[in-house]
Design a protein around this motif. Structure first.
Motif, PDB file in Angstrom:
ATOM      1  N   PRO A 197       0.841  -1.183   0.000  1.00 53.85           N
ATOM      2  CA  PRO A 197       0.000   0.000   0.000  1.00 53.85           C
ATOM      3  C   PRO A 197       0.890   1.252   0.000  1.00 53.85           C
ATOM      4  N   PRO A 198       0.403   2.401  -0.381  1.00 55.61           N
ATOM      5  CA  PRO A 198      -0.975   2.670  -0.779  1.00 55.61           C
ATOM      6  C   PRO A 198      -1.265   2.218  -2.207  1.00 55.61           C
ATOM      7  N   GLN A 202       1.922   2.501  -5.969  1.00 58.01           N
ATOM      8  CA  GLN A 202       3.052   3.436  -6.015  1.00 58.01           C
ATOM      9  C   GLN A 202       2.497   4.867  -6.032  1.00 58.01           C
ATOM     10  N   THR A 203       2.829   5.600  -4.982  1.00 57.55           N
ATOM     11  CA  THR A 203       2.261   6.949  -4.809  1.00 57.55           C
ATOM     12  C   THR A 203       2.406   7.811  -6.067  1.00 57.55           C
TER      13      THR A 203
HETATM   14  N1  LIG Z   1       7.288   3.502  -3.113  1.00 58.71           N
HETATM   15  C1  LIG Z   1       6.010   3.180  -2.519  1.00 58.71           C
HETATM   16  C2  LIG Z   1       6.243   2.842  -1.067  1.00 58.71           C
HETATM   17  C3  LIG Z   1       5.110   2.075  -0.471  1.00 58.71           C
HETATM   18  C4  LIG Z   1       5.422   1.579   0.924  1.00 58.71           C
HETATM   19  O1  LIG Z   1       6.554   1.678   1.412  1.00 58.71           O
HETATM   20  N2  LIG Z   1       4.415   1.045   1.593  1.00 58.71           N
HETATM   21  C5  LIG Z   1       4.580   0.563   2.955  1.00 58.71           C
HETATM   22  C6  LIG Z   1       3.408   0.996   3.792  1.00 58.71           C
HETATM   23  S1  LIG Z   1       3.095   2.714   3.648  1.00 58.71           S
HETATM   24  C7  LIG Z   1       4.580  -0.950   2.968  1.00 58.71           C
HETATM   25  O2  LIG Z   1       3.591  -1.586   3.227  1.00 58.71           O
HETATM   26  N3  LIG Z   1       5.697  -1.572   2.663  1.00 58.71           N
HETATM   27  C8  LIG Z   1       5.806  -3.000   2.707  1.00 58.71           C
HETATM   28  C9  LIG Z   1       7.169  -3.463   2.283  1.00 58.71           C
HETATM   29  O3  LIG Z   1       7.963  -2.621   1.807  1.00 58.71           O
HETATM   30  O4  LIG Z   1       7.454  -4.654   2.437  1.00 58.71           O
HETATM   31  C10 LIG Z   1       5.048   4.350  -2.682  1.00 58.71           C
HETATM   32  O5  LIG Z   1       5.515   5.471  -2.923  1.00 58.71           O
HETATM   33  O6  LIG Z   1       3.831   4.180  -2.590  1.00 58.71           O
END
Ligand SMILES: N[C@@H](CCC(=O)N[C@@H](CS)C(=O)NCC(=O)O)C(=O)O
Length: 209
Positions: free
Chosen positions: A28-29, A40-41
């Motif tokens: 997520p998100p 990916q944001t």
């Molecule tokens: N690069 C991704 C990062 C997403 C991210 O780090 N999500 C976190 C929660 S906010 C997660 O669940 N990560 C799980 C993992 O990396 O194993 C974005 O920008 O959305």
């Protein structure tokens, strides 16, 4: 939607783990938009930007906004990796020594380098916002970035802000946008805390001094 009504974290995980989902998100998100599941944001914002009129029409400006957004994402990753320098699966308390060492470089080198870059971008454009004539999603991201860094690294930011007048002004402008102001005053605005990306650990803010 809350978990008791079929939403929340269980629903979030379900879509990520469902074998039937051919294009599953890694983390997520993510956004469900009709048949699309978009993670990916920066990618979510690239999708929403035109629909919410938060990007200019021309192709080169859209690529530029996306490029800036990816650069914001890179800094956000570095901020995360500073309180979790060894592994996301370990507690902060289990990697404090490494976190301190890393924070010295984040506050001393990396935050200044990124923020000076954004300041230079704003100076070169000489506009009210970062790109084009009206607000784009990367302005909203720069607002949130500065807010988060002020929370996590107040000392570092106090030292740097005199050299970042355009970024500070942009932050104020975004805060004052009527719908953003309404959001900030509402319960939808979640206060920064030590479970998010931007965490305030005094020892990390002071690591560089
Ligand atoms: N690069 C991704 C990062 C997403 C991210 O780090 N999500 C976190 C929660 S906010 C997660 O669940 N990560 C799980 C993992 O990396 O194993 C974005 O920008 O959305």
């Amino acid at each position: 939607m809350p978990a008791r009504r079929g939403g929340g974290v269980p629903a979030l995980l379900q879509a990520m783990e469902d074998e039937a989902v051919k294009r599953p998100p890694f983390a997520p998100p993510y956004l469900r938009a009709g048949k699309l599941l978009i993670a990916q944001t920066a990618n979510i914002l690239q999708f929403l930007g035109p629909r919410l009129r938060l990007v200019p029409r021309d192709h080169s400006a859209r690529i530029w906004v996306h490029q800036l957004q990816l650069t914001v994402a890179d800094l956000v990753d570095e901020v995360h990796d500073t309180h979790h320098p060894i592994a996301s699966s370990l507690y902060y308390a289990q990697q404090k020594t490494e976190a301190r060492r890393r924070a010295r470089y984040l506050t001393g080198e990396r935050i200044p380098k990124y923020l000076d870059y954004f300041e230079r971008v704003l100076a070169a454009h000489r506009g009210t916002y970062a790109v084009g004539r009206t607000v784009t999603y990367v302005d909203l991201s720069l607002f949130q970035l500065l807010a988060g860094l002020r929370y996590a690294y107040p000392r570092t930011l106090r030292r740097l802000e005199a050299g970042l007048p355009r970024l500070v002004t942009l932050h104020e402008r975004v805060c004052a946008l009527p719908r953003i102001a309404a959001y900030l005053a509402s319960p939808r605005r979640i206060a920064f805390n030590e479970e998010g990306i931007f965490r305030h650990y005094l020892e990390l803010d002071r690591a560089g001094r």
